[in-house]
Scaffold this active site. Structure first.
Site, PDB file in Angstrom:
ATOM      1  N   LYS A  22      41.629  32.917  37.239  1.00  0.00           N
ATOM      2  CA  LYS A  22      41.343  33.212  38.652  1.00  0.00           C
ATOM      3  C   LYS A  22      39.875  33.610  38.842  1.00  0.00           C
ATOM      4  O   LYS A  22      39.178  33.077  39.683  1.00  0.00           O
ATOM      5  CB  LYS A  22      42.227  34.343  39.136  1.00  0.00           C
ATOM      6  CG  LYS A  22      41.748  35.034  40.420  1.00  0.00           C
ATOM      7  CD  LYS A  22      42.639  36.136  40.891  1.00  0.00           C
ATOM      8  CE  LYS A  22      42.142  37.506  40.644  1.00  0.00           C
ATOM      9  NZ  LYS A  22      41.063  38.040  41.448  1.00  0.00           N
ATOM     10  N   ASN A  23      39.386  34.548  38.007  1.00  0.00           N
ATOM     11  CA  ASN A  23      38.049  35.102  38.254  1.00  0.00           C
ATOM     12  C   ASN A  23      36.926  34.168  37.821  1.00  0.00           C
ATOM     13  O   ASN A  23      35.773  34.398  38.162  1.00  0.00           O
ATOM     14  CB  ASN A  23      37.920  36.489  37.616  1.00  0.00           C
ATOM     15  CG  ASN A  23      38.793  37.498  38.366  1.00  0.00           C
ATOM     16  OD1 ASN A  23      39.217  37.234  39.500  1.00  0.00           O
ATOM     17  ND2 ASN A  23      39.094  38.615  37.751  1.00  0.00           N
ATOM     18  N   CYS A 117      40.893  43.388  46.958  1.00  0.00           N
ATOM     19  CA  CYS A 117      41.800  44.494  46.621  1.00  0.00           C
ATOM     20  C   CYS A 117      41.098  45.835  46.785  1.00  0.00           C
ATOM     21  O   CYS A 117      40.019  46.070  46.292  1.00  0.00           O
ATOM     22  CB  CYS A 117      42.260  44.359  45.172  1.00  0.00           C
ATOM     23  SG  CYS A 117      43.540  43.128  45.003  1.00  0.00           S
ATOM     24  N   ARG A 123      33.719  49.655  46.533  1.00  0.00           N
ATOM     25  CA  ARG A 123      33.352  48.413  45.834  1.00  0.00           C
ATOM     26  C   ARG A 123      32.003  47.957  46.372  1.00  0.00           C
ATOM     27  O   ARG A 123      31.890  47.058  47.173  1.00  0.00           O
ATOM     28  CB  ARG A 123      34.440  47.358  46.009  1.00  0.00           C
ATOM     29  CG  ARG A 123      35.765  47.771  45.375  1.00  0.00           C
ATOM     30  CD  ARG A 123      36.792  46.673  45.352  1.00  0.00           C
ATOM     31  NE  ARG A 123      36.450  45.650  44.352  1.00  0.00           N
ATOM     32  CZ  ARG A 123      37.257  44.605  44.090  1.00  0.00           C
ATOM     33  NH1 ARG A 123      38.372  44.437  44.767  1.00  0.00           N
ATOM     34  NH2 ARG A 123      36.920  43.709  43.176  1.00  0.00           N
ATOM     35  N   ASP A 307      41.513  45.054  34.500  1.00  0.00           N
ATOM     36  CA  ASP A 307      42.506  44.262  35.239  1.00  0.00           C
ATOM     37  C   ASP A 307      43.856  44.210  34.524  1.00  0.00           C
ATOM     38  O   ASP A 307      44.802  43.636  35.042  1.00  0.00           O
ATOM     39  CB  ASP A 307      41.990  42.842  35.488  1.00  0.00           C
ATOM     40  CG  ASP A 307      40.817  42.860  36.433  1.00  0.00           C
ATOM     41  OD1 ASP A 307      40.097  41.847  36.495  1.00  0.00           O
ATOM     42  OD2 ASP A 307      40.598  43.890  37.091  1.00  0.00           O
ATOM     43  N   ARG A 399      48.036  36.338  45.375  1.00  0.00           N
ATOM     44  CA  ARG A 399      46.607  36.014  45.418  1.00  0.00           C
ATOM     45  C   ARG A 399      46.130  35.595  44.034  1.00  0.00           C
ATOM     46  O   ARG A 399      45.172  34.855  43.898  1.00  0.00           O
ATOM     47  CB  ARG A 399      45.793  37.247  45.848  1.00  0.00           C
ATOM     48  CG  ARG A 399      45.847  37.577  47.299  1.00  0.00           C
ATOM     49  CD  ARG A 399      44.891  38.684  47.612  1.00  0.00           C
ATOM     50  NE  ARG A 399      43.594  38.421  46.983  1.00  0.00           N
ATOM     51  CZ  ARG A 399      42.680  39.366  46.801  1.00  0.00           C
ATOM     52  NH1 ARG A 399      42.925  40.596  47.185  1.00  0.00           N
ATOM     53  NH2 ARG A 399      41.518  39.080  46.249  1.00  0.00           N
TER      54      ARG A 399
END
Ligand code: EPZ
Length: 429
Positions: A22-23, A117, A123, A307, A399
């Protein structure tokens, strides 16, 4: 608002295929607009964040085609605007990669501040801004939009990141690969997805060296041509299924991974007593007895990944003895502990530290996901729990995990996705 309904207590057996990272994907997709040609990216996970990014690019006038599930063709030759301020940007964190990509291509950018998130802390994007300013861009933030102006051109620079930041490293890399001269990013993040983005850009004609170390050297080029690239597998998805076996029991072959990317996760699970067997691009994980307590601190790669922290937290609730988790990356990331307590967990949280006293079992309950990885932790707890667990707010989970329910069902889990009609609020008469 849909939810997962899980009847726990069933150990997991069989094989699971890990999807693309995903990242990595959420950075490579916006980076494709740097390319003056057609880009084909394979092994893309079909998750909500990717679908949103495809929509954002289409809104900009970029041609995005799903050639087949998992392969995207992106053609941004016709792109002639550098402004992305739609509220789609607010649905995810990675939309800020458009700043680096627009700057690299147009020397201008107007991008709505990102969402993503919210697991309890701030952030910031100050390190991204610092990098862009060093490359010669004038940066400003007004009304929730980031404005970047480098109409005099982007010039290579030496940038020392005050904080090891995945996003800042990737964003600066995108702009710097089209700047004039050499850029050096020091104290750079070293995650596998950083290397994946650098390899993608280099396969399109960029000149980036040192990705995966804390010093990345980038020689700017004038043009990136098209090409084909395949993303790496998702080490966090793989770790999440390993944590599910650790909690629910059984023996599962985790397929299509790069074991090296999972070294820290594997080491911690072995320390807890899980049996791990590495076979080429797979790892077999087997639960053979009670889990041992451990201490863990999350750190930038190659440390234990933040994560995976909520998922490990759920597993440690079932270990014998008292474990300690220290969150070393984010300001705080323990919002999931409230929900696990509803299932019988004994967790004390004080700022960045959680003290977890092992309990005999979880009992099923109605719980709510507060963010992507917290949601994954609740699913893991539900798989191990006695009785039925219902997980709400599953949009967070979807997601970042492709076909989570299908993959778990194929491992023998009793989990299903249930649509819950929105409650019609009676009109006041
Ligand atoms: C990426 O977020 C990931 N998201 C996160 O994964 C992951 O937790 C994080 O990297 C760390 O690995 C994506 O890749 C889309 P950072 P990012 O910049 O880039 C501070 C998931 O679950 N910081 O590496 O936003 C920041 O506050 C998500 O998949 C600054 O101070 O994270 C944090 O304490 C959640 N200033 C630390 O650095 C900045 O300008 C690491 O943040 C940027 C960051």
């Amino acid at each position: 608002m849909d939810k997962y309904v899980i009847h726990g207590g069933k150990p997991l057996f069989g094989e699971v295929n890990i999807s693309g990272a995903k990242n990595a994907a959420v950075a490579i997709i916006p980076a494709a607009i740097l390319v003056d040609g057609v880009v084909r990216v394979e092994n893309i996970p079909m998750i909500q964040d990717v679908i949103i990014e495809m929509e954002i690019l289409r809104e900009l006038g970029v041609k995005v085609r799903a050639v087949n599930p998992g392969t995207l063709e992106i053609d941004s030759r016709g792109l002639n605007r550098f402004s992305a301020v739609s509220d789609l940007n607010l649905k995810m964190r990675a939309s800020y990669y458009l700043i680096g990509a627009f700057l690299g291509r147009f020397h201008r950018a107007e991008v709505a501040m990102p969402g993503g998130c919210n697991f309890g802390g701030v952030r910031p994007i100050d390190q991204h801004m610092k990098g862009f300013e060093a490359l010669g861009a004038k940066m400003d933030t007004r009304g929730g939009v980031v404005y970047a102006d480098a109409t005099e051109g982007l010039k290579g620079a030496n940038i020392y990141l005050d904080v090891v930041s995945v996003g800042a490293t990737m964003n600066i890399m995108m702009a710097a690969c089209m700047a004039e001269g050499q850029t050096v990013i020091e104290n750079a993040a070293k995650e596998p997805h950083i290397v994946d983005l650098a390899n993608f850009l280099n396969s399109m004609g960029a000149d980036i060296m040192g990705a995966g170390t804390d010093v990345i050297k980038i020689r700017g080029v004038s043009k990136l041509t098209g090409g084909v690239y395949s993303t790496i597998p998702d080490q966090i998805e793989a770790g999440t299924y390993m944590a599910a076996v650790a909690a629910a029991g059984g023996s599962v072959l985790i397929k299509n991974i790069i074991p090296k990317h999972l070294d820290c996760i594997t080491a911690k699970l072995e320390e807890m007593g899980l049996e791990m067997e590495e076979v080429d691009d797979s790892i077999r994980i087997t639960k053979t007895g009670k889990l041992r307590r451990i201490q863990v601190k999350t750190l930038p790669y190659p440390g234990f990944p933040t994560d995976m922290q909520p998922q490990l937290g759920a597993v440690l609730c079932l270990a014998e003895g008292t474990s300690i988790i220290t969150e070393g990356v984010w300001e705080s990331r323990f919002r999931y502990s409230d929900e696990l307590r509803r299932m019988g967990a004994k967790i004390q949280v004080d700022g960045k530290v959680a003290v977890i006293e092992g309990v005999e079992k979880f009992t099923g309950a109605l719980v709510r996901a507060s963010d992507l990885r917290a949601g994954a932790a609740l699913v893991i707890a539900g798989l191990a729990a006695e009785g039925t667990t219902e997980v709400e707010e599953i949009a967070y989970i979807e997601r970042g995990y492709e076909d989570l329910v299908g993959k778990l069902q194929r491992l023998g889990a009793d989990i299903r996705r249930v649509s819950v009609p929105a409650v019609a609020i009676p009109k006041a008469n």
